[in-house]
Scaffold this active site. Structure first.
Site, mmCIF file in Angstrom:
data_model
loop_
_atom_site.group_PDB
_atom_site.id
_atom_site.type_symbol
_atom_site.label_atom_id
_atom_site.label_comp_id
_atom_site.label_asym_id
_atom_site.label_seq_id
_atom_site.Cartn_x
_atom_site.Cartn_y
_atom_site.Cartn_z
ATOM 1 N NE ARG A 269 -10.343 -6.464 -6.202
ATOM 2 C CZ ARG A 269 -9.301 -6.252 -5.408
ATOM 3 N NH1 ARG A 269 -8.092 -6.682 -5.775
ATOM 4 N NH2 ARG A 269 -9.434 -5.606 -4.273
ATOM 5 C CB SER B 196 -0.916 0.007 1.227
ATOM 6 O OG SER B 196 -1.752 -1.117 1.234
ATOM 7 N NE ARG C 242 -3.559 -8.952 1.743
ATOM 8 C CZ ARG C 242 -2.294 -8.672 1.974
ATOM 9 N NH1 ARG C 242 -1.528 -9.555 2.586
ATOM 10 N NH2 ARG C 242 -1.765 -7.530 1.568
ATOM 11 C CG ASP D 210 -6.305 -6.188 2.932
ATOM 12 O OD1 ASP D 210 -7.346 -6.576 2.351
ATOM 13 O OD2 ASP D 210 -5.558 -5.320 2.441
ATOM 14 N NE ARG E 223 -8.222 -11.277 -0.100
ATOM 15 C CZ ARG E 223 -7.440 -10.195 -0.067
ATOM 16 N NH1 ARG E 223 -7.647 -9.252 0.844
ATOM 17 N NH2 ARG E 223 -6.470 -10.051 -0.956
ATOM 18 C CB SER F 4 -10.050 -0.283 4.656
ATOM 19 O OG SER F 4 -10.516 -1.601 4.475
ATOM 20 C CE LYS G 298 -3.069 -8.542 -5.456
ATOM 21 N NZ LYS G 298 -3.183 -7.834 -6.754
#
Length: 421
Positions: free
Chosen positions: A109, A11, A371, A299, A330, A182, A396
């Site tokens: 997305r 990020s 993840r 996350d 997820r 977030s 990634k």
């Protein structure tokens, strides 16, 4: 005690690349993340005509406050959400014709809140296929600025893209946010903009109005801190196995909200010690059940899901509906894989509850999501034999993850396995 060196934050690296590209002068980024996402972002900048020089531990960028040097470009954003959301906003501030596309995963997305906001600002933007998704084309002619209202309940990246765009507009931006997920990621954005010379002010009810001045950014040398989301797997591993792990570079002044995952581990029984420049987690291996709201650190939801079966009571994770529109769904991916391991799991639109049990080894369905792989690698510390249908998708954010985690597991083996409470 085991000291783990974590790669740079994904990020922070993405934001630093945008800000350095937009700044007046030459910037140096120290210890940036070298992964598919960050290299894809840098390649996108190069395609837009920015000068990016990459060395092993530092990248140099020559900024262009007036926008991309290329008059036209066709940019492939790979799987990177920050690339796919930040670069169109950067290009829109320039002058030229720019097309953006992405992988099939990224095409799925959503982008609509961001692209609708750009249209509100007068940007000539057209989606070539599904509305609100990649691919898209922008006929850029600079941006005047002004006021807009934004729903960032799906992703804080929409707001970050617009905040970073603001100083490149002629009159600045005033953004009223109706919903935000977030939120700590926005604090990262504001702090980094400040480091590049721009101060954003907040006001209105609940500090939901962001005022971004025009005037551009100044170049600087910026050090990238380690990735707190990646650190969560090692912290969780320490809590699960009765070990002690220290991550340098993530201390009391760390920007990333995902470091708050250690507070979740503390509530489950782990000891946490944070100094000015490092965080340590130690545990006896006993974990208690917990009900926790992870909206701001979503996350790390899969990380907690990966260790939840070993807790003494149910683990319920709430307010994580936005995890359904990440690289994969997820929440559902965690639930499905845990059920394949024989664990009882209940889910709702924005929550998951995991019952204690003994996971059995299985092949994890990764959905190409880094993840998911890294979270269930923690589970594998207590459930040998877990495999993955796409172990390489960790490139990634952490291409060397499997080697680093295997080395960590060897250290744990030498110290002896923890006993389950």
């Amino acid at each position: 005690m085991t000291v783990i060196s974590i790669p740079g934050s994904k990020s922070v690296t993405a934001r630093a690349l945008f800000l350095a590209a937009a700044a007046n002068g030459s910037s140096t980024l120290l210890r940036p993340l070298s992964s598919d996402d960050s290299e894809g972002f840098a390649a996108g900048l190069t395609g837009l005509g920015y000068e990016v020089v990459r060395e092993p531990d530092r990248w140099y960028l020559t900024g262009r406050p007036c926008g991309p040097a290329a008059g036209e470009a066709d940019i492939y954003c790979r799987d990177g959400a920050t690339t796919a959301r930040f670069l169109p906003a950067l290009a829109a501030a320039g002058h030229g014709s720019y097309r953006f596309d992405a992988s099939a995963q990224m095409r799925r997305r959503p982008l609509a809140p961001l692209t609708e906001a750009l249209r509100t600002l007068g940007v000539d933007l057209r989606h070539e296929d599904a509305e609100g998704h990649h691919p898209l084309r922008i006929e850029a002619a600079g941006i005047k600025g002004g006021e807009l209202t934004l729903d960032a309940g799906e992703s804080s990246q929409y707001l970050t893209a617009l905040l970073m765009l603001g100083p490149l507009t002629r009159e600045g931006l005033r953004i009223t946010v109706t919903d935000l997920v977030s939120a700590p990621y926005i604090e990262i954005t504001l702090a980094m903009m400040r480091s590049f010379g721009v101060e954003v002010t907040r006001g209105g009810p609940g500090n939901t109005v962001f005022t971004v001045p025009p005037g551009g950014y100044r170049a600087t040398t910026y050090a990238i801190e380690p990735d707190a989301s990646t650190a969560s797997y090692f912290f969780a591993a320490a809590a699960l196995t009765g070990s002690e792990v220290t991550v340098p570079g993530l201390g009391q002044g760390a920007l990333q909200g995902d470091l708050r995952f250690v507070d979740v581990l503390r509530r489950m029984g782990a000891e946490v010690h944070t100094t000015a420049d490092a965080t340590t987690v130690r545990s006896t291996g006993g974990l208690t059940g917990i009900t926790v709201n992870m909206r701001d650190i979503s996350d790390t939801m899969p990380t907690l899901a990966g260790i939840a079966p070993f807790a003494s009571g149910p683990v319920r994770i709430e307010d994580v509906g936005n995890t359904r529109v990440k690289e994969c769904d997820r929440l559902e991916a965690c639930a499905r894989n845990l059920r394949r391991m024989g664990i009882t799991v209940a889910t709702g639109p924005d929550w998951i509850e995991i019952t204690p049990g003994t996971p059995r080894p299985t092949e994890v369905e990764t959905h190409g999501d880094h993840r998911i792989v890294m979270s269930f690698a923690v589970t594998a510390l207590r459930t040998p034999g877990i495999t993955y249908d796409d172990p390489g998708c960790v490139r990634k954010t952490f291409p060397g993850f499997h080697e680093a985690f295997a080395g960590f597991a060897e250290i744990l083996d030498r110290r002896g396995p923890a006993t389950r409470p």
